[in-house]
Design a protein around this motif. Structure first.
Motif, PDB file in Angstrom:
ATOM      1  N   LYS A  64       1.044  -5.464   3.035  1.00 14.31           N
ATOM      2  CA  LYS A  64       0.017  -6.022   3.398  1.00 14.31           C
ATOM      3  C   LYS A  64       0.143  -7.927   3.486  1.00 14.31           C
ATOM      4  O   LYS A  64       0.126  -8.037   2.642  1.00 14.31           O
ATOM      5  CB  LYS A  64      -1.032  -4.990   3.180  1.00 14.31           C
ATOM      6  CG  LYS A  64      -1.115  -3.678   3.322  1.00 14.31           C
ATOM      7  CD  LYS A  64      -2.027  -3.389   4.275  1.00 14.31           C
ATOM      8  CE  LYS A  64      -0.655  -1.969   4.878  1.00 14.31           C
ATOM      9  NZ  LYS A  64      -1.747  -1.196   6.024  1.00 14.31           N
ATOM     10  N   CYS A  85       1.108  -1.567   0.171  1.00 19.65           N
ATOM     11  CA  CYS A  85       0.444  -0.371   0.315  1.00 19.65           C
ATOM     12  C   CYS A  85       0.312   1.270   0.124  1.00 19.65           C
ATOM     13  O   CYS A  85       1.426   1.517   1.033  1.00 19.65           O
ATOM     14  CB  CYS A  85      -0.741  -0.433   1.243  1.00 19.65           C
ATOM     15  SG  CYS A  85      -1.779   1.484   1.361  1.00 19.65           S
ATOM     16  N   GLY A 129       0.245   4.075  -0.119  1.00 21.65           N
ATOM     17  CA  GLY A 129      -0.769   5.749   1.215  1.00 21.65           C
ATOM     18  C   GLY A 129      -0.142   4.886   2.385  1.00 21.65           C
ATOM     19  O   GLY A 129       0.501   5.492   3.488  1.00 21.65           O
ATOM     20  N   CYS A 130      -0.321   3.572   2.880  1.00 18.15           N
ATOM     21  CA  CYS A 130       0.775   3.155   4.652  1.00 18.15           C
ATOM     22  C   CYS A 130       1.992   3.515   4.134  1.00 18.15           C
ATOM     23  O   CYS A 130       3.120   3.608   5.517  1.00 18.15           O
ATOM     24  CB  CYS A 130       0.383   1.757   4.582  1.00 18.15           C
ATOM     25  SG  CYS A 130      -1.686   1.780   5.188  1.00 18.15           S
ATOM     26  N   CYS A 180      -6.081  -1.126   1.154  1.00 23.61           N
ATOM     27  CA  CYS A 180      -5.892  -1.246   2.346  1.00 23.61           C
ATOM     28  C   CYS A 180      -6.969  -0.832   3.208  1.00 23.61           C
ATOM     29  O   CYS A 180      -8.150   0.134   2.499  1.00 23.61           O
ATOM     30  CB  CYS A 180      -4.539  -0.587   2.707  1.00 23.61           C
ATOM     31  SG  CYS A 180      -4.495   0.211   3.599  1.00 23.61           S
ATOM     32  N   ILE A 186      -7.095   1.250   5.569  1.00 20.02           N
ATOM     33  CA  ILE A 186      -7.119   2.666   6.184  1.00 20.02           C
ATOM     34  C   ILE A 186      -7.334   3.383   3.817  1.00 20.02           C
ATOM     35  O   ILE A 186      -7.199   4.708   4.292  1.00 20.02           O
ATOM     36  CB  ILE A 186      -5.749   3.019   6.344  1.00 20.02           C
ATOM     37  CG1 ILE A 186      -5.597   2.236   7.661  1.00 20.02           C
ATOM     38  CG2 ILE A 186      -5.502   4.015   6.893  1.00 20.02           C
ATOM     39  CD1 ILE A 186      -4.189   1.730   7.824  1.00 20.02           C
ATOM     40  N   HIS A 187      -6.984   2.858   3.403  1.00 21.11           N
ATOM     41  CA  HIS A 187      -6.920   3.916   1.963  1.00 21.11           C
ATOM     42  C   HIS A 187      -7.480   3.384   0.763  1.00 21.11           C
ATOM     43  O   HIS A 187      -7.625   2.990   0.061  1.00 21.11           O
ATOM     44  CB  HIS A 187      -5.075   3.635   1.259  1.00 21.11           C
ATOM     45  CG  HIS A 187      -4.250   4.519   2.311  1.00 21.11           C
ATOM     46  ND1 HIS A 187      -4.002   4.440   3.347  1.00 21.11           N
ATOM     47  CD2 HIS A 187      -4.430   5.827   2.910  1.00 21.11           C
ATOM     48  CE1 HIS A 187      -2.301   4.628   4.229  1.00 21.11           C
ATOM     49  NE2 HIS A 187      -3.368   6.230   3.672  1.00 21.11           N
TER      50      HIS A 187
HETATM   51 ZN    ZN Z   1      -3.012   1.495   3.397  1.00 23.19          ZN
END
Ligand code: ZN
Length: 536
Positions: free
Chosen positions: A136, A129, A131-132, A180, A182-183
């Protein structure tokens, strides 16, 4: 605490892929209040914040803007620094991960982890990811179908628990079907490369033991329980280098690779205090790492494991604060962060009012929602009506009845209330419960306003026989104001410095001196309205 060791407090370093927003600001303001409180107690504090400037996201943002990644990071860093000045953040240093002092610390950490036989070369395949900036595992992913069902049910991605079974799927299918949580709007990247790995799996037992022996290591408790569950599920080794990403710290002895951005970023807490030079022991171990709840895994698992491997002392506490939502929209550091313009919010009623509002409204140990209407209500009730009115009344009466000079006066019924408010305040602030700390100060303001009504100094002033009573009333009220100026200084540093000067003080007083405070002889002046009422 060692003799002359500083209290060392850090925040997360912000990722240089966009301008500062309220999620970043909430963290810096809360940490700054913790720091200023400790300074008021007489502690010598080192407060460090900074920028995380490497990684794929920064590279992508720079490419999209048509500039070099360094030029991009420079531009973002100056925006952040400008915002922190505007918000009155009192950091002593601003560490940037592109600085040579930081590269050197990262190299030494890698070398020490290598010497501990905790690093090895291996092949990695998996979903990443951007974003993170993290690989993952199945346990951390959700399916697109689950997200769509959540969107239809109106619950959003926030409440979706991770956990999928991707065995048997091709790489293309995984990219198409998994996200993900979170994203949720970002497509994951299938990554396949030979990397350096860190034997994180070696440290699971030691980390569980750490949580059992030193529960204060992860706070608040809800965060600690999350970390314990992750550890009990078992740890896998993690990939800690990237072979195709040129924007990072080159891997010592293997320049084809760069150090994984999280391993790089976490080391900032050491590089900012001069690690590996011996002088860093004057600051290290860190007393508190203030971070958002979304990055506790990195700070409470990766980071202590890295430090154990490199034989460096562990930080004392990681404090995982929650998120601010604005009128229902999430304002975290990741998605949706730009929905409220931070600059406009600062300009609305000034930096200090915003600092106070955020910390009074959103618990520092949990999540909270704010809105423009709530800001108006809080500002009007707590600052304009309660505190502003008290300041105006008390100083006006001292000017009218005693020519602006605080008279000597005996204790009154208000003095025990001042003492009790200080006890409540210190108890809350020592536990990092900033919301309750602010409340204790505002409650003292309410008590002082009620005291004015009860004592009716305007009647005392009519009767010369009551001159001693009037002196006592005014002296007690002056002491209450001086206490409030100190108590609220961590929340509103500029306004409370201004208030202190109106009380004839150079600055808000150290907490120790408030117990037996004598203000007799100080000359006060009322000045302009401290908290003007919002324009109708
Ligand atoms: Zn993420």
């Amino acid at each position: 605490m060692r003799g002359d060791k500083y209290t060392y407090l850090t925040t997360a370093i912000d990722y240089a892929n966009g301008p500062p927003h309220i999620g970043h600001a909430f963290e810096k303001i809360g940490a700054d209040a913790m720091v200023r409180y400790r300074r008021l107690k007489g502690e010598q504090v080192r407060f460090v914040i900074g920028m995380d400037e490497h990684g794929l996201k920064v590279l992508q943002s720079a490419e999209a803007a048509g500039v070099t990644p360094q030029a991009w990071a420079d531009g973002i860093a100056s925006k952040f620094e400008e915002m922190w000045r505007a918000l009155g953040i009192s950091n002593d240093d601003f560490i940037r991960t592109t600085q040579p002092r930081h590269h050197r610390a990262v190299e030494v950490m890698i070398e020490r982890m290598q010497a501990a036989d905790d690093l090895y070369r291996g092949k990695y395949e998996g979903l990443y990811c951007v974003g993170c900036e993290a690989f993952k595992t199945d346990a951390e992913l959700v399916s697109v179908a689950t997200l769509e069902a959540a969107a239809e049910a109106g619950t959003g991605a926030d409440g979706v628990a991770g956990g999928v079974h991707s065995e048997g799927l091709t790489a293309e299918e995984r990219v198409a079907r998994l996200r993900c949580p979170i994203h949720p709007s970002r497509q994951l990247v299938w990554s396949q490369e030979e990397n350096w790995f860190f034997r994180l799996s070696r440290y699971g037992e030691r980390l569980l033991k750490l949580l059992a022996e030193r529960p204060e290591f992860v706070q608040p408790e809800s965060r600690r329980n999350e970390i314990r569950r992750v550890l009990e599920g078992g740890l896998e080794d993690i990939s800690v280098s990237r072979s195709r990403l040129g924007w990072g710290v080159p891997w010592p002895g293997d320049p084809e690779h760069t150090v994984y951005v999280w391993i790089d970023a976490l080391t900032n807490y050491l590089s900012a205090v001069g690690f590996p030079d011996p002088g860093y022991g004057q600051f290290w171990p860190a007393d508190v790492h203030v971070i958002g709840k979304d990055i506790t895994r990195f700070h409470c698992i990766y980071w202590p494991a890295m430090l154990m491997s490199a034989e460096v002392e562990l930080p004392r506490t990681v404090w995982g604060h929650g998120f601010v939502t604005f009128g229902g929209a999430k304002v975290s550091k990741s998605e949706g962060g730009a929905r409220v313009d931070l600059t406009e919010l600062v300009e609305l009623r000034g930096a200090d009012a915003l600092r106070y509002f955020l910390l009074r409204e959103v618990p520092w140990n949990g999540d909270g929602e704010i809105s423009a209407q709530r800001y108006d209500e809080r500002y009007t009730s707590d600052l304009a009506n309660n505190l502003g009115n008290l300041v105006n009344r008390v100083i006006s009466m001292i000017e009218r009845y005693r020519e602006g000079v605080v008279p000597p006066g005996a204790q009154t019924a208000l003095d025990p209330e001042i003492a009790a408010a200080l006890v409540r305040y210190r108890g809350a602030m020592d536990a990092n419960l900033l919301q309750q700390g602010a409340a204790a100060a505002i409650e003292l303001g309410q008590a002082a306003n009620a005291f004015v009504g009860d004592r009716a100094p305007w009647n005392q002033a009519k009767d010369p026989a009551l001159a001693g009573e009037l002196d006592a009333t005014l002296a007690s009220l002056a002491r209450a104001l001086a206490a409030i100026a100190s108590m609220l200084f961590p929340f509103m540093p500029a306004k409370m410095t201004d208030l202190a000067s109106r009380l004839g003080l150079e600055a808000p007083l150290p907490l120790e001196s408030l117990a037996a405070l004598e203000l007799a002889g100080r000359r006060m002046h009322k000045g302009e309205v401290l908290f003007p009422r919002p324009q109708e």
